[in-house]
Enzyme design. Structure first.
Site, PDB file in Angstrom:
ATOM      1  N   ARG A   9       5.553   1.714  -9.947  1.00  0.00           N
ATOM      2  CA  ARG A   9       4.342   1.030 -10.124  1.00  0.00           C
ATOM      3  C   ARG A   9       4.286  -0.834  -9.633  1.00  0.00           C
ATOM      4  O   ARG A   9       5.527  -1.619 -10.195  1.00  0.00           O
ATOM      5  CB  ARG A   9       3.719   1.561 -11.650  1.00  0.00           C
ATOM      6  CG  ARG A   9       2.764   0.755 -11.957  1.00  0.00           C
ATOM      7  CD  ARG A   9       1.577   1.526 -13.505  1.00  0.00           C
ATOM      8  NE  ARG A   9       0.629   1.152 -13.050  1.00  0.00           N
ATOM      9  CZ  ARG A   9       0.112   0.289 -13.808  1.00  0.00           C
ATOM     10  NH1 ARG A   9       1.178  -0.584 -14.636  1.00  0.00           N
ATOM     11  NH2 ARG A   9      -1.395   0.161 -14.577  1.00  0.00           N
ATOM     12  N   HIS A  10       2.963  -1.711  -9.872  1.00  0.00           N
ATOM     13  CA  HIS A  10       3.521  -2.520  -9.117  1.00  0.00           C
ATOM     14  C   HIS A  10       4.014  -3.055 -11.059  1.00  0.00           C
ATOM     15  O   HIS A  10       3.138  -2.964 -11.388  1.00  0.00           O
ATOM     16  CB  HIS A  10       1.527  -3.314  -9.878  1.00  0.00           C
ATOM     17  CG  HIS A  10       0.710  -2.812 -10.365  1.00  0.00           C
ATOM     18  ND1 HIS A  10       0.745  -3.884 -11.912  1.00  0.00           N
ATOM     19  CD2 HIS A  10      -0.259  -2.003 -10.265  1.00  0.00           C
ATOM     20  CE1 HIS A  10      -0.607  -3.341 -12.300  1.00  0.00           C
ATOM     21  NE2 HIS A  10      -1.127  -2.131 -11.227  1.00  0.00           N
ATOM     22  N   ASN A  16      -7.414  -9.267 -15.962  1.00  0.00           N
ATOM     23  CA  ASN A  16      -8.659 -10.765 -15.251  1.00  0.00           C
ATOM     24  C   ASN A  16      -9.573  -9.299 -14.276  1.00  0.00           C
ATOM     25  O   ASN A  16      -8.489  -8.029 -14.205  1.00  0.00           O
ATOM     26  CB  ASN A  16      -8.366 -11.272 -14.989  1.00  0.00           C
ATOM     27  CG  ASN A  16      -9.587 -12.570 -14.355  1.00  0.00           C
ATOM     28  OD1 ASN A  16     -10.535 -11.308 -14.903  1.00  0.00           O
ATOM     29  ND2 ASN A  16      -9.577 -13.288 -14.459  1.00  0.00           N
ATOM     30  N   ARG A  52      -0.928  -7.355  -6.127  1.00  0.00           N
ATOM     31  CA  ARG A  52      -0.269  -7.093  -7.136  1.00  0.00           C
ATOM     32  C   ARG A  52       0.515  -5.935  -7.541  1.00  0.00           C
ATOM     33  O   ARG A  52       2.224  -6.349  -7.454  1.00  0.00           O
ATOM     34  CB  ARG A  52      -0.248  -6.875  -8.883  1.00  0.00           C
ATOM     35  CG  ARG A  52      -1.529  -5.511  -8.928  1.00  0.00           C
ATOM     36  CD  ARG A  52      -2.387  -5.392 -10.054  1.00  0.00           C
ATOM     37  NE  ARG A  52      -2.916  -4.094  -9.945  1.00  0.00           N
ATOM     38  CZ  ARG A  52      -4.674  -4.545  -9.518  1.00  0.00           C
ATOM     39  NH1 ARG A  52      -4.965  -5.866  -9.493  1.00  0.00           N
ATOM     40  NH2 ARG A  52      -4.956  -3.091 -10.009  1.00  0.00           N
ATOM     41  N   GLU A  76      -5.497   1.781  -5.667  1.00  0.00           N
ATOM     42  CA  GLU A  76      -6.219   2.296  -6.704  1.00  0.00           C
ATOM     43  C   GLU A  76      -7.873   3.206  -6.441  1.00  0.00           C
ATOM     44  O   GLU A  76      -8.380   1.915  -6.160  1.00  0.00           O
ATOM     45  CB  GLU A  76      -6.415   0.987  -7.814  1.00  0.00           C
ATOM     46  CG  GLU A  76      -4.042   1.783  -8.130  1.00  0.00           C
ATOM     47  CD  GLU A  76      -4.594   0.140  -9.479  1.00  0.00           C
ATOM     48  OE1 GLU A  76      -5.553  -0.484  -9.904  1.00  0.00           O
ATOM     49  OE2 GLU A  76      -3.031  -0.317  -9.546  1.00  0.00           O
TER      50      GLU A  76
END
Length: 115
Positions: A9-10, A16, A52, A76
């Site tokens: 996962r990142h 934000n 990211r 995502e």
């Protein structure tokens, strides 16, 4: 023939809305992950188009000397909090639509098809 897959996962992202970068702590996480994978027999690295994810993957790619292959299918689909003030039930409805309709792009957030 067999293949091993490693899912990463990142790293920690900025708090934000939208396509944000990883934080300083996220950079540390990504470098630690890269150190782990540096000695492993990896042949390909895939990343979603999100900043990211690409940043995290690139750090791993630099350590392993493997180019990053971007794949939009890994993006995502929706994130809670992307639409300020959105009631949770509305988010669940949007999430369900993103899941059922792969080409649906909500008006804001990470699941937009193009960046």
């Amino acid at each position: 023939m067999s293949a091993d897959f490693y899912l990463v996962r990142h790293a920690i992202k900025e708090r934000n809305v939208g396509d944000v970068s990883i934080t300083a702590d996220g950079l540390e996480q990504a470098h630690a992950t890269a150190s782990h994978f540096k000695q492993m027999p990896i042949s390909r690295i895939f990343s979603s188009p999100l900043k990211r994810a690409k940043q995290t993957a690139q750090i791993i790619g630099n350590a392993t000397r493997i180019p990053i292959l971007e794949d939009i299918r890994l993006r995502e689909r929706a994130n809670w909090g992307d639409l300020p003030g959105q009631p949770f039930q509305e988010f669940v409805q949007m999430w369900n639509r993103c899941t059922k309709e792969r080409d649906y792009s909500p008006p804001i957030g990470d699941c937009k098809k193009s960046r």
